[in-house]
Every structure is written in structure tokens, then in C-alpha cells.
Design a protein around this motif. Structure first.
Motif, PDB file in Angstrom:
ATOM      1  N   ALA A 259       0.873  -1.171   0.000  1.00  0.00           N
ATOM      2  CA  ALA A 259       0.000   0.000   0.000  1.00  0.00           C
ATOM      3  C   ALA A 259       0.907   1.217   0.000  1.00  0.00           C
ATOM      4  N   PRO A 260       1.041   1.930  -1.130  1.00  0.00           N
ATOM      5  CA  PRO A 260       2.016   3.013  -1.241  1.00  0.00           C
ATOM      6  C   PRO A 260       1.831   4.102  -0.194  1.00  0.00           C
ATOM      7  N   GLN A 261       0.573   4.350   0.211  1.00  0.00           N
ATOM      8  CA  GLN A 261       0.370   5.462   1.115  1.00  0.00           C
ATOM      9  C   GLN A 261       0.955   5.212   2.509  1.00  0.00           C
ATOM     10  N   ASN A 262       0.996   3.946   2.959  1.00  0.00           N
ATOM     11  CA  ASN A 262       1.596   3.691   4.272  1.00  0.00           C
ATOM     12  C   ASN A 262       2.774   2.719   4.198  1.00  0.00           C
ATOM     13  N   ARG A 263       3.222   2.404   2.972  1.00  0.00           N
ATOM     14  CA  ARG A 263       4.425   1.601   2.764  1.00  0.00           C
ATOM     15  C   ARG A 263       4.384   0.290   3.543  1.00  0.00           C
ATOM     16  N   SER A 264       3.326  -0.461   3.376  1.00  0.00           N
ATOM     17  CA  SER A 264       3.174  -1.696   4.146  1.00  0.00           C
ATOM     18  C   SER A 264       3.417  -2.922   3.280  1.00  0.00           C
ATOM     19  N   MET A 265       3.740  -4.034   3.915  1.00  0.00           N
ATOM     20  CA  MET A 265       4.009  -5.289   3.234  1.00  0.00           C
ATOM     21  C   MET A 265       3.428  -6.414   4.074  1.00  0.00           C
ATOM     22  N   HIS A 266       2.581  -7.246   3.440  1.00  0.00           N
ATOM     23  CA  HIS A 266       1.936  -8.357   4.133  1.00  0.00           C
ATOM     24  C   HIS A 266       2.609  -9.654   3.711  1.00  0.00           C
ATOM     25  N   ILE A 267       2.972 -10.483   4.669  1.00  0.00           N
ATOM     26  CA  ILE A 267       3.740 -11.699   4.397  1.00  0.00           C
ATOM     27  C   ILE A 267       3.012 -12.889   5.010  1.00  0.00           C
ATOM     28  N   VAL A 268       2.565 -13.794   4.158  1.00  0.00           N
ATOM     29  CA  VAL A 268       1.861 -14.993   4.595  1.00  0.00           C
ATOM     30  C   VAL A 268       2.875 -16.090   4.920  1.00  0.00           C
ATOM     31  N   PHE A 269       2.658 -16.813   5.995  1.00  0.00           N
ATOM     32  CA  PHE A 269       3.577 -17.879   6.407  1.00  0.00           C
ATOM     33  C   PHE A 269       3.210 -19.172   5.666  1.00  0.00           C
ATOM     34  N   ASP A 270       3.435 -19.142   4.349  1.00  0.00           N
ATOM     35  CA  ASP A 270       3.216 -20.344   3.546  1.00  0.00           C
ATOM     36  C   ASP A 270       4.569 -20.933   3.179  1.00  0.00           C
ATOM     37  N   ASP A 271       4.619 -21.685   2.081  1.00  0.00           N
ATOM     38  CA  ASP A 271       5.872 -22.363   1.744  1.00  0.00           C
ATOM     39  C   ASP A 271       6.906 -21.444   1.129  1.00  0.00           C
ATOM     40  N   ARG A 272       6.578 -20.162   0.929  1.00  0.00           N
ATOM     41  CA  ARG A 272       7.544 -19.251   0.339  1.00  0.00           C
ATOM     42  C   ARG A 272       8.224 -18.355   1.361  1.00  0.00           C
ATOM     43  N   VAL A 273       7.756 -18.385   2.596  1.00  0.00           N
ATOM     44  CA  VAL A 273       8.424 -17.564   3.597  1.00  0.00           C
ATOM     45  C   VAL A 273       9.778 -18.192   3.923  1.00  0.00           C
ATOM     46  N   VAL A 274      10.790 -17.363   4.084  1.00  0.00           N
ATOM     47  CA  VAL A 274      12.149 -17.842   4.345  1.00  0.00           C
ATOM     48  C   VAL A 274      12.347 -17.901   5.851  1.00  0.00           C
ATOM     49  N   CYS A 275      12.526 -19.090   6.379  1.00  0.00           N
ATOM     50  CA  CYS A 275      12.558 -19.237   7.839  1.00  0.00           C
ATOM     51  C   CYS A 275      13.372 -20.453   8.239  1.00  0.00           C
TER      52      CYS A 275
END
Length: 399
Positions: A259-275
């Protein structure tokens, strides 16, 4: 993040690309590094041959593999095959599996230098010729010194010890020509230890030689799939490992919703999250989550596209014991941070603020969760579980 951790995470994040010569060729193509002339000697029907014929047929000079020809030859061909080697000569050979051994087969050996060194246009030399690989490279010394092409080496058709032997011979020749060698995850393979690690531990069969003067953070980032501004602090250049990790985290991307106005990033804990320290992802069709365990700590590597004041909001769906929430400690890039906990009908929301200075920008941050204990939920489930996390959100805080 150490090399073993990077290799482990990369093996899942980059699974669609693979860890072989074909994946490296695709990376070069995606990064716009392939020009008008490509020289390839390859075993028939390989993925590399298919890619070159399908996508760059007019720009490729393809030669049969000497090792392969000796195995599958069937009598006298209608034309004399031209093979790449370390010197020019014609030979008469009886193929290993000929049904009729009446007359030897004539083969014409030529060097890459003799055929291409004067053109000055070659941008890629690909060699996959088993025991003949070193001979092909010896016959390309002038080309490597003048045209300075990328070099793709495959050792897939050899037993492990022969892979290492061929790789050592190739590495010695590349060192003489001031090339840098990386493996298929783009980790350095410039020492015998790192080459052995790639072949034995990583089970990789593709290697890329890069002329030393062309090695740069920008090139490594492009080959790794880094899309966007390269995270370079003003105080000095990042190490290659930092660039690789930043590219790895960015490329995994994890369903970003900006969301450009508040510079946010949503990250789902699926198989693509690096952990690290989490079990495989689970879902109910719509929602995704991962349980931490079996150790009492877990780490998540999060993309961080900006510097300054940030807010991290973590959605915890469940905990194997409620006391874990009370004892939980959070660390950002190794520094302890205070967090607020709000309990709701769907678990807990953890909120923490932190700051990333401009001169520490690297494209990612490490979130470490320490909770002291894990528990096996039942006799039917052998896992030791800690926290169940569904997603997190990173948002910039305006000054």
C-alpha cells in the motif's frame, strides 16, 4: 546467515529453477547477459541443448560431445563429426558399442580458439563433455583471455569423485585466466573446500565461471533474481553473501501486498516464507500457517525495502501452551526489542517497533523468536511444537 543455511533455504525457494547448468543458463538469460554468439558442447537431449535450440537457435554453435559419441556411435556417419578438444587433429576411432566393427569412424577434433577466438563476439561457452571437459577448456585459452565469455560447466554425467577431479582441473585453468567460479546457488566455489561442499553437500552439478572484471553486486543480484533497487549502504559495498541473501529474501516474496500510502508489506507464512525452526506450512484452503519447532527458538528472514522507523505486526494463531506467549522474547537483527501483545478471538497480535539506519540497509531483517520450550501435543503427533504463526505485516512509520 551461513552458507549451509543459505543453501538449505535456497533449495526450497528456488526449487522451480533447480541447481544445475540449465538453471544457470536461465539466470543468465533472465539477466540479459547472453549475446549474439554462444558455443556449446553438450550431451544430446539435455535441458541446456533444448533451451538453446528453442530460444537462441540462430546464435548458437552446437557441437556433439566426444564422450557421448564414443558411447552411442553406430557405424560410419554420413558426415565427419567436428568435436571440440585441446588441439586440431583427425582421428579414426571405433565406437564402444558399434554393432558392426568394419571401418573406424573418422572424427575431426578442433579447438574453440581455432574456430572462434578471432570473432571477439562469444558471450558464453558451455561445456558438458565428461572426461573431455578439461581438454575443451584447454583449447579455449585464447577465447577466455580475449572475448572473456561466461563459462558454464556441467559435471552431471560423472561419478562424484570424477566430478570433483574435473572441477578442480577446470578451476585451475579459470584461475589462470582470472575467472571467478560460483555454484548453482551463486555461492563462491573458488576454493577446493567450497567446490567439494557444492558437489557433496549441495549435490549440485552446474557451475558458472565469471570474468573477474565483470563480477559486481549488480550482476550477482540480477542472476539471483533480485528485482528492484540494490541495497547498498553509503558506507561501503555489501559482501556478495549479503547481496545473495537480500536477493533470496526478495525473490521468495511471499504474497506481498503493498500500500504506497503507508508503505506496508503483508507476508503470509506459507511455503515461500524464508525461515528456520519451523515445520512445513499447513492450510485449510484459505488460511496458511506454520508451527515453530522442534527447538525453543525460530528465525524468520523478512524482506525490508526501506530504512527508518518500522512497525512489525505478527499474527499468532495458536500456542502449544499459553505460557509460551508470556515468556516470548523477540529480536530484530540480534537486538532485543519490546513488543505489545493483544489477545483476540483468533489468537494473539504481537506488535513491535524498530529502526533500521540508512547505513545498515541490506534488503532484509532477521526476526528471532525465543520462547524457551516446545511440547509434543499428543502421541499421534510426534512433533514438538511452539507457536503457530499465520502472517506478519511490516509498515513504515512516518516521522
Amino acid at each position: 546467515m551461513d552458507r549451509s543455511t543459505y543453501r538449505l533455504i535456497a533449495s526450497t525457494v528456488y526449487s522451480r529453477r533447480g541447481f544445475d547448468t540449465a538453471s544457470l543458463l536461465q539466470r543468465l538469460a533472465d539477466a540479459g547477459q547472453l549475446g549474439d554468439c554462444i558455443v556449446s558442447v553438450d550431451t544430446p537431449a539435455s535441458a541446456v541443448s533444448h533451451m538453446l535450440r528453442e530460444e537462441r537457435d540462430a546464435k548458437v554453435f552446437m557441437f556433439p560431445s566426444h564422450s557421448w559419441l564414443k558411447i552411442v556411435g553406430r557405424g560410419q556417419p554420413t558426415e565427419i563429426p567436428v568435436l571440440l578438444s585441446d588441439r586440431d587433429r583427425d582421428l579414426e576411432e571405433i565406437m564402444d558399442h558399434c554393432l558392426v566393427r568394419i571401418t573406424p569412424q573418422i572424427v575431426r577434433l578442433r579447438t574453440v580458439d581455432g574456430l572462434f577466438s578471432g570473432s571477439g563476439l562469444c558471450t558464453l561457452l558451455h561445456v558438458n563433455d565428461g572426461q573431455q571437459t578439461t581438454a575443451v577448456l584447454r583449447g579455449a585459452r585464447r577465447l577466455l583471455s580475449s572475448a572473456r565469455p561466461f563459462l558454464l560447466i556441467s559435471v552431471s554425467g560423472l561419478p562424484v569423485q570424477e566430478r570433483l577431479q574435473q572441477l578442480e582441473h577446470a578451476a585451475a585453468l579459470l584461475k589462470d585466466h582470472d575467472y571467478r567460479l560460483v555454484d548453482a546457488t551463486l555461492l563462491s566455489a573458488d576454493t577446493p573446500e567450497t567446490r567439494e561442499e557444492a558437489v557433496l553437500i549441495g549435490a549440485q552439478t552446474g557451475f558458472l565461471g565469471i570474468p573477474r572484471e565483470r563480477v559486481s553486486e549488480r550482476l550477482i543480484a540480477h542472476l539471483a533474481g533480485f528485482d528492484g533497487d540494490l541495497p547498498t549502504p553509503p558506507s561501503g559495498a555489501l559482501s556478495d553473501d549479503d547481496v545473495l541473501i537480500a536477493a533470496l529474501i526478495r525473490a521468495s516474496a511471499t504474497r506481498l501486498q503493498r500500500a504506497p500510502q503507508n508503505r506496508s508489506m503483508h507476508i503470509v507464512f506459507d511455503d515461500r516464507v524464508v525461515c528456520e525452526g519451523f515445520y512445513s506450512p499447513e492450510c485449510d484452503g484459505y488460511n496458511h500457517w506454520r508451527w515453530s519447532g522442534p527447538f525453543p527458538e525460530a528465525r524468520v528472514f523478512l524482506p525490508l525495502e526501506q530504512t527508518g522507523r518500522m512497525r512489525l505486526v505478527l499474527q499468532v494463531m495458536n500456542a502449544i501452551r499459553s505460557e509460551i506467549i508470556n515468556s516470548l522474547r523477540l529480536y530484530i537483527d540480534g537486538k532485543p526489542v519490546n513488543h505489545q501483545t493483544i489477545e483476540g478471538s483468533k489468537g494473539w497480535t504481537l506488535s513491535v517497533s524498530f529502526e533500521t539506519p540508512l547505513d545498515h540497509r541490506k534488503g532484509w531483517c532477521e526476526l528471532r523468536l525465543a520462547y524457551g520450550n516446545t511440547v509434543q501435543p499428543s502421541n499421534e503427533d510426534p512433533r514438538r511444537l511452539g507457536l503457530c504463526i499465520s502472517s506478519c505485516q511490516i509498515q513504515g512509520i512516518d516521522a
